[in-house]
Design a protein around this motif. Structure first.
Motif, PDB file in Angstrom:
ATOM      1  N   UNK A 231       0.502  -0.831   0.011  1.00 52.14           N
ATOM      2  CA  UNK A 231       0.199   0.036   0.096  1.00 52.14           C
ATOM      3  C   UNK A 231       0.854   0.716   0.028  1.00 52.14           C
ATOM      4  N   UNK A 232       0.308   2.493  -0.570  1.00 49.82           N
ATOM      5  CA  UNK A 232       1.055   3.866  -1.069  1.00 49.82           C
ATOM      6  C   UNK A 232       1.091   4.217   0.595  1.00 49.82           C
ATOM      7  N   UNK A 233       1.833   5.280   1.231  1.00 51.62           N
ATOM      8  CA  UNK A 233       1.780   5.539   2.636  1.00 51.62           C
ATOM      9  C   UNK A 233       1.174   6.668   2.521  1.00 51.62           C
ATOM     10  N   UNK A 234       0.475   7.128   2.149  1.00 49.95           N
ATOM     11  CA  UNK A 234      -1.036   8.259   1.965  1.00 49.95           C
ATOM     12  C   UNK A 234      -1.903   6.889   2.999  1.00 49.95           C
ATOM     13  N   UNK A 235      -1.872   6.038   1.686  1.00 51.87           N
ATOM     14  CA  UNK A 235      -3.613   4.559   2.293  1.00 51.87           C
ATOM     15  C   UNK A 235      -2.408   4.193   3.637  1.00 51.87           C
ATOM     16  N   UNK A 236      -1.557   3.983   3.792  1.00 53.24           N
ATOM     17  CA  UNK A 236      -1.276   3.043   5.056  1.00 53.24           C
ATOM     18  C   UNK A 236      -1.455   3.427   5.738  1.00 53.24           C
TER      19      UNK A 236
ATOM     20  N   UNK B  94     -13.001  -8.325   8.861  1.00 53.28           N
ATOM     21  CA  UNK B  94     -11.195  -8.284   8.429  1.00 53.28           C
ATOM     22  C   UNK B  94     -12.144  -7.782   6.856  1.00 53.28           C
ATOM     23  N   UNK B  95     -13.091  -8.697   6.236  1.00 57.82           N
ATOM     24  CA  UNK B  95     -13.270  -8.764   4.654  1.00 57.82           C
ATOM     25  C   UNK B  95     -13.715  -7.520   4.405  1.00 57.82           C
ATOM     26  N   UNK B  96     -14.647  -6.586   5.611  1.00 57.26           N
ATOM     27  CA  UNK B  96     -15.451  -5.902   5.087  1.00 57.26           C
ATOM     28  C   UNK B  96     -14.468  -4.335   5.052  1.00 57.26           C
ATOM     29  N   UNK B  97     -13.088  -4.371   5.938  1.00 56.17           N
ATOM     30  CA  UNK B  97     -12.602  -2.724   6.572  1.00 56.17           C
ATOM     31  C   UNK B  97     -11.580  -3.304   5.163  1.00 56.17           C
ATOM     32  N   UNK B  98     -10.555  -4.490   5.341  1.00 57.28           N
ATOM     33  CA  UNK B  98      -9.407  -3.839   5.055  1.00 57.28           C
ATOM     34  C   UNK B  98      -9.661  -3.611   3.205  1.00 57.28           C
ATOM     35  N   UNK B  99     -10.434  -4.371   2.767  1.00 61.03           N
ATOM     36  CA  UNK B  99     -10.258  -4.381   1.135  1.00 61.03           C
ATOM     37  C   UNK B  99     -10.311  -2.838   0.737  1.00 61.03           C
ATOM     38  N   UNK B 100     -11.163  -2.371   1.875  1.00 61.12           N
ATOM     39  CA  UNK B 100     -11.658  -0.242   1.627  1.00 61.12           C
ATOM     40  C   UNK B 100     -10.195  -0.242   1.364  1.00 61.12           C
ATOM     41  N   UNK B 101      -8.926  -0.515   1.568  1.00 54.62           N
ATOM     42  CA  UNK B 101      -7.537   0.359   1.051  1.00 54.62           C
ATOM     43  C   UNK B 101      -6.468  -0.390   0.715  1.00 54.62           C
ATOM     44  N   UNK B 102      -7.542  -1.264  -0.224  1.00 51.18           N
ATOM     45  CA  UNK B 102      -6.094  -1.810  -1.309  1.00 51.18           C
ATOM     46  C   UNK B 102      -6.530  -0.956  -2.293  1.00 51.18           C
ATOM     47  N   UNK B 103      -5.664  -0.772  -2.798  1.00 46.12           N
ATOM     48  CA  UNK B 103      -5.181  -0.171  -4.283  1.00 46.12           C
ATOM     49  C   UNK B 103      -4.888  -0.257  -5.412  1.00 46.12           C
ATOM     50  N   UNK B 104      -5.461  -0.459  -6.548  1.00 49.50           N
ATOM     51  CA  UNK B 104      -5.291  -1.781  -7.759  1.00 49.50           C
ATOM     52  C   UNK B 104      -3.890  -1.463  -8.004  1.00 49.50           C
ATOM     53  N   UNK B 105      -3.135  -0.729  -8.610  1.00 46.97           N
ATOM     54  CA  UNK B 105      -1.082  -0.573  -8.684  1.00 46.97           C
ATOM     55  C   UNK B 105      -0.277  -0.892  -7.384  1.00 46.97           C
ATOM     56  N   UNK B 106      -1.333  -0.880  -7.183  1.00 47.67           N
ATOM     57  CA  UNK B 106      -0.205  -1.310  -5.435  1.00 47.67           C
ATOM     58  C   UNK B 106       0.187  -3.103  -5.671  1.00 47.67           C
ATOM     59  N   UNK B 107       0.124  -3.901  -6.514  1.00 46.89           N
ATOM     60  CA  UNK B 107       0.330  -4.936  -5.706  1.00 46.89           C
ATOM     61  C   UNK B 107      -0.740  -6.142  -6.125  1.00 46.89           C
ATOM     62  N   UNK B 108      -0.492  -7.899  -5.904  1.00 47.94           N
ATOM     63  CA  UNK B 108      -1.705  -8.396  -5.851  1.00 47.94           C
ATOM     64  C   UNK B 108      -2.854  -7.907  -4.642  1.00 47.94           C
ATOM     65  N   UNK B 109      -3.328  -7.897  -4.461  1.00 48.08           N
ATOM     66  CA  UNK B 109      -4.551  -7.781  -2.986  1.00 48.08           C
ATOM     67  C   UNK B 109      -5.007  -8.291  -2.565  1.00 48.08           C
ATOM     68  N   UNK B 110      -4.254  -9.568  -2.305  1.00 48.44           N
ATOM     69  CA  UNK B 110      -4.606 -10.488  -1.490  1.00 48.44           C
ATOM     70  C   UNK B 110      -2.785 -10.171  -0.635  1.00 48.44           C
TER      71      UNK B 110
END
Length: 207
Positions: A2-7, A128-144
């Motif tokens: 994840x990018x720094x701002x998202x993290x 976890x399945x509801x909260x964590x994916x909200x901070x996954x970005x498409x260009x930051x690597x594999x979602x898992x």
């Protein structure tokens, strides 16, 4: 990654959630007050270990089963409630005696109880399945992989908070060692907490 701002945004939200009193924090406090600081710390580590299970489920999408099959959610939820009641009954049958030998013997039990109570709480998986994916970005690597990284950071934050709670509960237990009557009352209170957590888990449903 994840990018720094998202993290940073994620960690701010995670910390806010972790310091909010909930079932895990209550469980750790009850264990620490009932059995001492080391048992409380073991419970905190047990909860953290159980959280790794839910985090893995979320990362690989298996927690979606609870959404697709409500019956599976209910089965796990009731199993978790039954286990909490079993813990409460054990506390009533064996009132706390705040001695070094009892605290040492309780460490493994507290850890196992922390693991099991967390694993058998399906609301953790749903969170976890509801909260964590909200901070996954498409260009930051594999979602898992992003979910695993975020989940580990969230778990570390939560475990640190629970350990602090354990120290507070353990200090309370230390003051009760000299008074067996109050210690016995604390055992009843701890058992009541476990029972209330079980009731909350049953009545909370899927809201």
């Amino acid at each position: 990654m994840p990018t720094l701002d998202v993290f940073l945004l994620f960690m701010a939200g995670a910390l806010a959630l972790n310091i909010t009193p909930g079932p895990d924090m209550t469980f750790v406090l009850a264990q620490a007050a009932h059995r001492g600081t080391r048992a409380g710390l073991a419970a905190a580590l047990g909860i953290g270990t159980g959280t790794l299970f839910h985090m893995t489920l979320a990362a690989f999408g298996l927690a979606a089963l609870f959404v697709a099959f409500p019956l599976a959610f209910d089965v796990v939820r009731y199993a978790g409630a039954a286990y909490l009641i079993w813990i409460a009954v054990g506390m009533l049958r064996h009132p706390p005696r705040f001695s070094e030998s009892r605290e040492d013997g309780a460490i493994g039990t507290a850890f196992r109880q922390g693991v099991v109570t967390n694993i058998f709480n399906p609301k953790v998986a749903i969170f976890f399945i509801a909260f964590l994916p909200q901070f996954v970005t498409r260009d930051a690597g594999p979602a898992w992989l992003q979910i695993l990284i975020l989940g580990v950071c969230f778990n570390l934050s939560a475990t640190c908070v629970n350990c602090i709670v354990a120290f507070g509960g353990g200090r309370l237990a230390g003051r009760l060692k000299a008074n067996p009557l109050i210690a016995k009352i604390m055992g009843y209170i701890s058992a009541s907490v476990m029972g209330l957590l079980a009731l909350r888990l049953v009545l909370s449903g899927r809201r």
